[in-house]
Design a protein around this motif. Structure first.
Motif, short mmCIF file in Angstrom:
data_model
loop_
_atom_site.label_atom_id
_atom_site.label_comp_id
_atom_site.label_asym_id
_atom_site.label_seq_id
_atom_site.Cartn_x
_atom_site.Cartn_y
_atom_site.Cartn_z
N VAL A 277 0.83 -1.19 0.00
CA VAL A 277 0.00 0.00 0.00
C VAL A 277 0.87 1.25 0.00
CG1 VAL A 277 -1.69 1.32 1.32
CG2 VAL A 277 -1.94 -1.16 1.11
N GLU A 278 1.95 1.26 0.78
CA GLU A 278 2.82 2.42 0.87
C GLU A 278 3.45 2.77 -0.48
OE1 GLU A 278 3.16 0.21 4.87
OE2 GLU A 278 2.92 -0.27 2.75
N TRP A 279 3.71 1.75 -1.30
CA TRP A 279 4.25 1.97 -2.66
C TRP A 279 3.29 2.87 -3.44
CZ3 TRP A 279 3.90 2.21 -7.78
CH2 TRP A 279 4.98 1.89 -8.60
N ALA A 280 2.01 2.46 -3.44
CA ALA A 280 1.02 3.21 -4.21
C ALA A 280 0.80 4.60 -3.62
CB ALA A 280 -0.30 2.44 -4.24
N VAL A 281 0.79 4.71 -2.28
CA VAL A 281 0.64 6.02 -1.64
C VAL A 281 1.76 6.95 -2.08
CG1 VAL A 281 0.78 7.24 0.57
CG2 VAL A 281 -0.62 5.18 0.38
N ALA A 282 3.00 6.47 -2.01
CA ALA A 282 4.15 7.29 -2.38
C ALA A 282 4.08 7.70 -3.85
CB ALA A 282 5.45 6.55 -2.09
N ALA A 283 3.73 6.74 -4.73
CA ALA A 283 3.69 7.03 -6.17
C ALA A 283 2.65 8.09 -6.49
CB ALA A 283 3.40 5.75 -6.95
N TYR A 284 1.44 7.94 -5.99
CA TYR A 284 0.39 8.91 -6.30
C TYR A 284 0.64 10.25 -5.63
CZ TYR A 284 -2.61 5.98 -9.14
OH TYR A 284 -3.12 5.23 -10.19
N ALA A 285 1.30 10.25 -4.46
CA ALA A 285 1.69 11.53 -3.85
C ALA A 285 2.67 12.26 -4.76
CB ALA A 285 2.30 11.28 -2.48
N CYS A 286 3.63 11.52 -5.32
CA CYS A 286 4.60 12.14 -6.25
C CYS A 286 3.90 12.67 -7.50
CB CYS A 286 5.68 11.12 -6.62
SG CYS A 286 6.86 10.75 -5.31
N PHE A 287 3.00 11.86 -8.07
CA PHE A 287 2.30 12.30 -9.27
C PHE A 287 1.59 13.64 -9.02
CE2 PHE A 287 1.56 7.51 -10.16
CZ PHE A 287 2.81 7.39 -10.72
N SER A 288 1.01 13.78 -7.82
CA SER A 288 0.23 14.98 -7.52
C SER A 288 1.11 16.18 -7.18
CB SER A 288 -0.73 14.71 -6.36
OG SER A 288 -0.02 14.48 -5.15
N MET A 289 2.44 15.99 -7.18
CA MET A 289 3.39 17.09 -6.96
C MET A 289 4.15 17.43 -8.23
SD MET A 289 5.04 15.83 -3.35
CE MET A 289 5.87 17.37 -2.96
N GLY A 290 3.89 16.68 -9.32
CA GLY A 290 4.69 16.86 -10.53
C GLY A 290 6.08 16.29 -10.37
N VAL A 291 6.21 15.30 -9.48
CA VAL A 291 7.49 14.65 -9.18
C VAL A 291 7.53 13.30 -9.89
CG1 VAL A 291 8.86 13.58 -7.33
CG2 VAL A 291 7.82 15.84 -6.99
N ALA A 292 8.65 12.95 -10.48
CA ALA A 292 8.78 11.68 -11.20
C ALA A 292 9.12 10.54 -10.24
CB ALA A 292 9.88 11.79 -12.26
N VAL A 293 8.42 9.44 -10.39
CA VAL A 293 8.66 8.24 -9.60
C VAL A 293 9.68 7.37 -10.34
CG1 VAL A 293 7.60 6.14 -8.67
CG2 VAL A 293 6.34 8.29 -8.62
N VAL A 294 10.67 6.86 -9.59
CA VAL A 294 11.69 5.98 -10.17
C VAL A 294 11.64 4.65 -9.41
CG1 VAL A 294 14.11 5.75 -10.83
CG2 VAL A 294 13.09 8.04 -10.60
N PRO A 295 10.83 3.69 -9.87
CA PRO A 295 10.67 2.44 -9.12
C PRO A 295 11.78 1.45 -9.39
CG PRO A 295 9.22 2.44 -11.02
CD PRO A 295 9.94 3.76 -11.04
N MET A 296 12.16 0.69 -8.35
CA MET A 296 13.17 -0.36 -8.48
C MET A 296 12.72 -1.59 -7.73
SD MET A 296 16.74 1.77 -8.14
CE MET A 296 16.14 3.05 -7.05
#
Length: 610
Positions: A70-89
């Protein structure tokens, strides 16, 4: 499907429509619990405020080292809503790859899932000077142990965000949503720049074809770090208000299926192949009457799924097989499974036909990270097993035959809004794949049939030429071999040689059972794999599995090893693609020996160091 410009619009729309509905399910202490869309939205808002408290702002990059949670998705969508790029590994990647990616993309924040990952990341700020913060998805103990970067926790950022909210922005379609790094089968990973518009267009196009809805549920085990899991499951399921149960682990997939009753299973072919192999093995232990009904039922179902009319006896046979056998198999998968969506690699026709015959409709698709990822897919009213379907709305596929000089087959070239912005800081590689007219060279071989269905036949870089001038695409041959209950893995080889050979990883339990039945006993696995009768048995199985191959594609000799190909030993990528150069670096002498007349096996202890 209403058109969406970005992933923030996607989530906002679902929060307003599906707030009280369950979104993510997790299992703890033997029980499943669910978080609703509304609760998820609140977590996203709080985490966005937490990231803002660290100084993260539009245009920054946040690295995420974690499996699905769940925290993965929370972090990703929080970044999207800031105009921040997510770099998943991937958690399974080597620390050197994490360091390379974080340094290459100049991430300012790294989010890590476990204490074990954190320990391996303590020196990351020294290797990646851009990194200023490490966020733990657990409560770290003791003083900050990462010189040059501040360590904090997910919980602390949620608390900070609650105290100091940060407003969401509405990204443009051109804003970068993700930098997804390719697996690096031929070298260092490449950062694929995917915009909000790339991904949102792909989600909308898929939903124009496949009728997912809020009543659907998936069992999520396909990594969201992988573009198929990221777009095809996470974003698609959220868009329609569906729910996702997060699988405990790969070895508990079947148990979890029975517990959460999904309607959709999204997977790479290997999982479907394991289901196929498991059911086939179970059937061999059943009475002859049940085995006969099983086979007859499969034949009747296959004919019916092709649109052929069944006679009375066939209809009765299929009804009996479904009641006695197929329904019980479906019950093991939760009893509600309607769709099996396969992507990431080619799905064997035999496996697709088998799953389809069980009453679970198979929709195979095709795509790449660089295409966000979906290019083509089978869908209701346009489905043909053995193909990857037709191009999705807004996407065009052309076949470039200039290099293959083949009347039908050539390189697949993709045009559309899903085509990536480009590779991060890789100008030369961008020039090699991005055409002036907007086309993307996939590096995949394939053709379009007379009805517009796309067939993928291999990778151009994997294709090699035998001494007689014939070209061989090894992947489809290997996929056939891996359907055998005696073969766990395989690599076909023959570049500039007279004929093909193969390195085979046998299914050791099944092979040992065969050996005992033949009265053969051995002191070690290595001794078994060196025995001429064992080698001959595996060769016979290879011949059986490739019986429909062209003459020049036949495998004349095999070498055996009990060392499987895994991500841990570097022979597979985290997405389970074969790293041929790594396997070849270790086993080249063994394969070369097959051409000099030697047929000795190569168990792990006898394999060359590497």
């Amino acid at each position: 499907m209403a058109k969406l410009e970005n992933l923030v619009q996607l989530l906002d729309r679902s929060l307003s429509l599906h707030g009280p509905r369950p979104l993510f399910g997790t299992k703890a202490d033997g029980r499943w619990s669910w978080i609703t869309y509304a609760e998820f939205g609140q977590l996203v808002a709080r985490f966005r405020g937490g990231l803002a408290s660290l100084g993260v702002q539009r245009g920054d990059r946040v690295a995420l080292i974690s499996n699905n949670r769940v925290e993965w998705a929370v972090a990703a969508y929080a970044c999207f809503s800031m105009g921040v790029a997510v770099v998943p590994m991937y958690e399974a990647q080597l620390p050197a790859e994490w360091a390379f990616i974080i340094n290459d993309c100049e991430a300012s924040v790294a989010i890590v899932a476990t204490p074990q990952i954190y320990e391996k990341c303590r020196d990351l700020p020294e290797k990646a000077p851009s990194l200023k913060h490490i966020v733990c998805l657990f409560e770290p103990e003791g003083p900050d142990g990462a010189p040059g970067a501040r360590t904090t926790s997910y919980g602390a950022l949620l608390a900070a965000g609650e105290k100091g909210p940060a407003p969401a922005i509405d990204p443009t379609a051109a804003d970068t949503a993700c930098l997804i790094y390719t697996s690096g089968t031929t070298g260092n990973p490449k950062g694929v720049i995917l915009s909000h518009g790339n991904i949102a267009s792909n989600v909308c196009a898929v939903l124009d074809l496949i009728p997912f809805g809020s009543a659907d549920r998936s069992l999520s085990f396909l990594p969201w770090t992988h573009s198929f899991g990221h777009t095809g499951e996470l974003h698609v399921m959220i868009t329609v208000g569906a729910s996702m149960a997060l699988s405990e682990s790969v070895d508990k997939i079947v148990a979890n299926l029975a517990e959460v009753h999904p309607t959709v299973l999204m997977s790479v072919p290997r999982i479907f192949c394991r289901i196929y192999e498991g059911v086939q093995k179970q059937m061999t232990e059943k009475p002859a009457l049940v085995q006969g009904l099983f086979r007859a039922g499969l034949r009747a179902a296959a004919r019916q799924n092709k649109g052929e009319a069944l006679g009375l006896v066939e209809r009765l046979t299929l009804a009996a097989a479904d009641r006695v056998i197929f329904s019980k198999i479906r019950d093991k998968f939760g009893g509600k499974l309607k769709y099996a969506i396969s992507g990431g690699a080619a799905l064997s026709y035999e496996v697709a036909e088998f799953v389809d015959a069980l009453g679970i409709t198979v929709y195979e698709g095709y795509g790449l990270t660089e295409t966000s990822p979906v290019v083509a897919v089978n869908y209701p009213g346009a489905r043909r097993l053995g193909t990857v379907g037709k191009p999705i709305p807004g996407v065009r596929v052309e076949i470039d035959r200039s290099e293959t000089h083949d009347s039908r087959q050539g390189e697949i070239v993709v045009y559309g809004p899903n085509v990536m912005v480009g590779y991060h800081k890789r100008d030369e590689e961008n020039k090699a794949v991005m055409m002036e007219d907007g086309g993307f060279r996939t590096g995949d071989l394939g053709y379009l049939d007379e009805d517009g269905y796309l067939h993928v036949t291999g990778r151009i870089k994997e294709q090699y030429k035998l001494e007689n001038g014939k070209y061989v695409a090894p992947s489809p041959i290997e996929d056939k071999l891996k359907l055998s209950p005696l073969i766990n893995n395989a690599m076909v080889y023959g570049d500039n040689r007279l004929f093909n050979v193969a390195l085979i990883v046998p299914e050791m339990t099944a092979l040992s059972e065969w050996a005992r039945g033949e009265g053969l006993t051995f002191d070690s696995p290595g001794a078994m794999l060196r025995h001429p009768r064992v080698i001959a048995r595996v060769q016979a199985e290879v011949d059986r599995c490739s019986s429909d191959a062209k003459g020049f594609e036949k495998i004349k000799k095999v070498a055996l090893t009990d060392e499987d190909f895994t991500a841990e030993n570097g022979m597979l990528t985290p997405t389970l693609k074969l790293k041929r150069r790594v396997v070849l670096a270790k086993y080249a002498p063994v394969l070369d020996a097959l051409y000099s007349g030697s047929t000795k096996a190569a168990p792990r202890e006898a394999a060359p160091p590497g």
